[in-house]
Design an enzyme around this catalytic site. Structure first.
Site, mmCIF file in Angstrom:
data_model
loop_
_atom_site.group_PDB
_atom_site.id
_atom_site.type_symbol
_atom_site.label_atom_id
_atom_site.label_comp_id
_atom_site.label_asym_id
_atom_site.label_seq_id
_atom_site.Cartn_x
_atom_site.Cartn_y
_atom_site.Cartn_z
ATOM 1 N N GLY A 16 -2.972 5.312 0.086
ATOM 2 C CA GLY A 16 -2.752 6.748 0.158
ATOM 3 C C GLY A 16 -2.343 7.317 -1.177
ATOM 4 O O GLY A 16 -1.618 6.683 -1.946
ATOM 5 N N ARG A 77 -10.606 3.257 1.081
ATOM 6 C CA ARG A 77 -10.417 2.040 1.867
ATOM 7 C C ARG A 77 -11.599 1.112 1.600
ATOM 8 O O ARG A 77 -12.726 1.563 1.440
ATOM 9 C CB ARG A 77 -10.335 2.362 3.362
ATOM 10 C CG ARG A 77 -9.105 3.171 3.728
ATOM 11 C CD ARG A 77 -8.981 3.313 5.235
ATOM 12 N NE ARG A 77 -7.836 4.128 5.605
ATOM 13 C CZ ARG A 77 -6.591 3.697 5.668
ATOM 14 N NH1 ARG A 77 -6.336 2.426 5.382
ATOM 15 N NH2 ARG A 77 -5.605 4.493 6.025
ATOM 16 N N ASP A 108 2.148 -1.286 -0.323
ATOM 17 C CA ASP A 108 2.152 -2.706 0.015
ATOM 18 C C ASP A 108 0.765 -3.268 0.295
ATOM 19 O O ASP A 108 0.473 -4.416 -0.050
ATOM 20 C CB ASP A 108 3.105 -3.007 1.182
ATOM 21 C CG ASP A 108 2.834 -2.143 2.401
ATOM 22 O OD1 ASP A 108 1.875 -1.352 2.398
ATOM 23 O OD2 ASP A 108 3.598 -2.266 3.379
ATOM 24 N N THR A 131 3.825 5.608 -3.488
ATOM 25 C CA THR A 131 3.733 5.988 -2.080
ATOM 26 C C THR A 131 4.860 6.956 -1.756
ATOM 27 O O THR A 131 5.990 6.774 -2.241
ATOM 28 C CB THR A 131 3.824 4.771 -1.144
ATOM 29 O OG1 THR A 131 3.983 5.214 0.220
ATOM 30 C CG2 THR A 131 4.993 3.866 -1.494
ATOM 31 N N ASP A 133 6.380 7.298 0.996
ATOM 32 C CA ASP A 133 7.285 6.793 2.038
ATOM 33 C C ASP A 133 8.542 6.128 1.494
ATOM 34 O O ASP A 133 9.507 5.944 2.228
ATOM 35 C CB ASP A 133 6.544 5.796 2.939
ATOM 36 C CG ASP A 133 5.490 6.464 3.808
ATOM 37 O OD1 ASP A 133 5.627 7.684 4.053
ATOM 38 O OD2 ASP A 133 4.550 5.789 4.230
ATOM 39 N N ASP A 135 9.101 3.052 0.900
ATOM 40 C CA ASP A 135 9.401 1.875 1.711
ATOM 41 C C ASP A 135 9.080 0.559 1.007
ATOM 42 O O ASP A 135 9.000 -0.493 1.656
ATOM 43 C CB ASP A 135 8.638 1.942 3.042
ATOM 44 C CG ASP A 135 7.130 2.039 2.856
ATOM 45 O OD1 ASP A 135 6.675 2.251 1.711
ATOM 46 O OD2 ASP A 135 6.408 1.912 3.860
ATOM 47 N N ARG A 177 5.848 6.321 9.067
ATOM 48 C CA ARG A 177 5.476 5.548 10.246
ATOM 49 C C ARG A 177 6.454 4.398 10.498
ATOM 50 O O ARG A 177 6.824 4.117 11.628
ATOM 51 C CB ARG A 177 4.049 5.007 10.090
ATOM 52 C CG ARG A 177 3.497 4.324 11.346
ATOM 53 C CD ARG A 177 2.044 3.936 11.174
ATOM 54 N NE ARG A 177 1.835 2.991 10.090
ATOM 55 C CZ ARG A 177 1.232 3.290 8.931
ATOM 56 N NH1 ARG A 177 0.790 4.509 8.735
ATOM 57 N NH2 ARG A 177 1.076 2.384 7.990
#
Length: 328
Positions: A16, A77, A108, A131, A133, A135, A177
């Protein structure tokens, strides 16, 4: 000390998009040039590596992109790259192009691809965490996270104007998510009455109790920030349940979605991306690979790719306590 054997380094973005990726590409390209290495851009991520979508860059190739969101190299992708055969094709392209190192900007999933590429074919890879997020283990902040926070807070501030004007209850779903970093931080910053995140077990009865307490305290409108990974049954189901059990509220749902990924990167993200792009190149030139570069306590640090992938940043429990205290 630089490894003088490295003459060509590739750079790609994968997964992303995140604000600040262009700044990281720019820093990578210019760090290569500074150190006498030829930078090669790979378009459309690992798909471009398989399909030989390579382009030699110069300093002017990355002019006027530091302020732009997204990634000008594009991302895609690539199911083929998930296979050993696909990665063999990608390496064959890299070898034919005399790429001796690869800077991978992404999350990741992107790092997993880089790790396999190095383990299976020996191509030196360094990851740069990009990213929204936040994370990724091994860095206090990922590229794009700060910009996303500011985008969400601005949106919630505007929604609150409507909420207070109409005595409405707004459920606002934000990205995350598997991690609640965006929800927790923006919920605190925007003064949300409730924050629901995947890391915390949320019970609908507890939510109803809190809303009833808010009503008794004189609150006629509320903002509830919900991470998309929250296990309460989904933001629309939550809104329906609350309307049934608290008919005094008119519940509305706003899903911010991909607006969180776009926009001009913040100053913080531009600086972070610039630092990490330079660090990635200098890591390769220093003879290290199979690592991700990140920032801890304002210092550039390195984390093995397998650890960055297998471990996860943890939500700050103190921050969760702060959120609980200030929503009374």
């Amino acid at each position: 000390m630089s490894d003088s054997r490295l003459k060509r380094i590739g750079v790609l973005t994968s997964g992303g998009d995140a604000p600040g990726m262009n700044a990281a590409i720019r820093a990578t390209v210019r760090a290569c040039i500074y150190h006498g290495v030829e930078p090669v851009a790979i378009r459309q991520g690992y798909k471009g590596l398989i399909e030989n979508a390579l382009e030699v860059m110069n300093a002017r190739s990355v002019a006027n992109i530091i302020n732009k969101g997204g990634t000008f190299l594009k991302s895609a992708r690539c199911e083929e790259f998930r296979t050993k055969e696909g990665r063999a094709k990608a390496f064959a392209t890299a070898k034919a192009a005399n790429l001796e190192g690869l800077v991978v900007i992404g999350g990741d999933g992107s790092f997993t691809g880089a790790m396999y590429l190095e383990q299976e074919h020996g191509l030196a890879c360094v990851g740069v965490p990009g990213t929204i997020d936040n994370d990724i283990y091994g860095t206090d902040c990922t590229i794009g996270y700060d910009t996303a926070l500011n985008t969400v807070v601005e949106a919630i501030d505007k929604i609150r104007d409507t909420a207070t004007s109409h005595n409405r209850l707004f459920f606002i779903e934000v990205m995350g998510r598997d991690a609640g970093f965006i929800a927790l931080n923006t919920g605190i910053a925007a003064g949300a009455e409730e924050i629901l995140i995947p890391e915390q077990e949320n019970n609908i009865d507890n939510l109803m109790t809190e809303l009833q307490n808010s009503g008794r305290a004189g609150k006629s409108s509320s903002i509830i920030v919900v991470s998309e990974g929250d296990a309460s049954g989904g933001v629309f189901e939550l809104a329906r349940t609350v309307e049934k059990r608290c008919p005094q509220y008119e519940a509305k749902v706003t899903v911010l979605g991909h607006i969180q990924r776009g926009g001009k990167p913040s100053c913080f993200d531009r600086v972070l991306a610039s630092r990490l792009g330079v660090a990635a190149v200098e890591t390769l030139l220093g003879g290290e690979s199979g690592v991700m570069v990140g920032v801890r306590d304002q210092q550039v640090v390195k984390t093995d790719l397998d650890r960055a992938i297998s471990k996860q940043n943890m939500i700050d429990s103190h921050l969760m306590r702060v959120a609980k205290i200030i929503t009374v």
